[in-house]
Design an enzyme around this catalytic site. Structure first.
Site, PDB file in Angstrom:
ATOM      1  N   SER A  98     -27.666  74.631  72.297  1.00 50.89           N
ATOM      2  CA  SER A  98     -27.613  74.014  70.979  1.00 50.89           C
ATOM      3  C   SER A  98     -26.461  74.641  70.211  1.00 50.89           C
ATOM      4  CB  SER A  98     -28.931  74.229  70.232  1.00 50.89           C
ATOM      5  OG  SER A  98     -28.887  73.627  68.952  1.00 50.89           O
ATOM      6  N   HIS A 141     -21.967  68.956  65.951  1.00 51.54           N
ATOM      7  CA  HIS A 141     -23.217  69.406  66.571  1.00 51.54           C
ATOM      8  C   HIS A 141     -23.247  68.956  68.024  1.00 51.54           C
ATOM      9  CE1 HIS A 141     -27.059  67.499  67.933  1.00 51.54           C
ATOM     10  NE2 HIS A 141     -27.488  68.732  67.833  1.00 51.54           N
TER      11      HIS A 141
END
Length: 297
Positions: free
Chosen positions: A120, A134
């Site tokens: 992540s 992201h």
């Protein structure tokens, strides 16, 4: 060794977990090179470096529940804050996590064991003209099912149509071996990366998928790798091109307000944040996606 699998699935889990770590290392190297480059801007600031620390999942049963690493860069020339978390965790899903997954995962209520591994990443740049970004890719396993999920999306405070076009064109090219997949994942991202209470998207979109199990693990793993491998060519040229672009206090205000939207989405709506906190993973690692500074009008 994974305590909850053997044979082919254990080997597949190990391959997935190793690949997430390899992707992290490639991204760290690329971003640290960007920090040193002539287009980095921010004169007088030393190039940023990632600091790594171990993370652990805190299991209520008190047994080893896995963990990972959190790589964090703060105060760089290009990057104000960037976190890259890689984790491999396992154990039993708590009641809240079981309830959240029950409709999607048959049998989870009868056998709540799980294993999950993934990467992540969230980057909050210093220069308001450099888009925030992201990335997340992951593999999840329960005794009744396995699946892949993840995606990537661009979150510019100051939008440039040519940057959006480049980002999406790169993702489309990466998914070209899977006909129709880019369009499907883009539509899913448009729906997922949306802030209902604001009535708007948090950025300019990207791709997203979840619960990916075609029955062919190798094919699905190849797809999730393609998403991860597209990240650097999709975002890095944008950062290189805009890192030294002049900006003023009005630009900074736009950036901080946009970061407020990002924080709202991650704290209120993001499925990964909710699962990470509900499953007992390291809270600092789960919340590393939050910006270092934000503003609300």
């Amino acid at each position: 060794m994974d305590p909850m699998a053997d044979g082919a699935m254990a080997e597949q889990k190990a391959r997935a977990a190793a690949w997430f770590e390899q992707l992290r290392d490639r991204i760290i190297a690329a971003v640290e090179t960007l920090e040193e480059g002539p287009a980095a801007g921010a004169d007088g600031i030393a190039p940023g470096r990632f600091a790594l620390r171990r993370t652990r999942r805190h299991a209520p049963e008190g047994e080893d529940a896995g963990g990972g690493t959190m790589a964090l860069l703060r105060g760089g020339r290009v990057v104000e804050k960037m976190g890259i978390g890689v984790s491999t965790v396992h154990g039993r899903l708590g009641a809240a996590a079981q309830a959240a997954m029950a409709a999607r995962v048959p049998g989870v209520a009868e056998d709540a064991r799980f294993w999950a591994s993934g990467i992540s990443l969230v980057c909050h740049p210093r220069n308001p003209h450099v888009p925030a970004v992201h990335l997340n890719t992951r593999m999840f396993w329960t005794p009744s099912a396995w699946w892949f999920g993840g995606g990537t999306d661009l979150n510019p405070a100051i939008e440039y149509p040519e940057d959006t076009a480049h980002f999406h064109a790169t993702l489309r090219a990466a998914l070209a071996p899977w006909p129709g997949e880019y369009d499907r994942q883009k539509a899913w991202a448009d729906d997922y990366f949306f802030i209902p209470h604001r009535g708007r998207a948090r950025g300019v979109g990207g791709i997203f998928l979840d619960d990916r199990n075609s029955g062919d693990w190798e094919a699905d793993f190849a797809l999730i790798r393609a998403i991860g491998e597209a990240f650097l060519p999709a975002w890095l040229p944008l950062a290189q091109a805009r890192a030294a672009q002049p900006w003023d206090e009005a630009d900074r205000t736009r950036q901080l307000v946009h970061r407020g939207l990002y924080a709202e989405f991650n704290l209120v709506w993001d499925r990964g944040t909710k699962f990470g906190l509900a499953s007992g993973h390291d809270a600092e690692a789960v919340l590393m996606s939050l910006p270092p500074l934000a503003m609300w009008p």
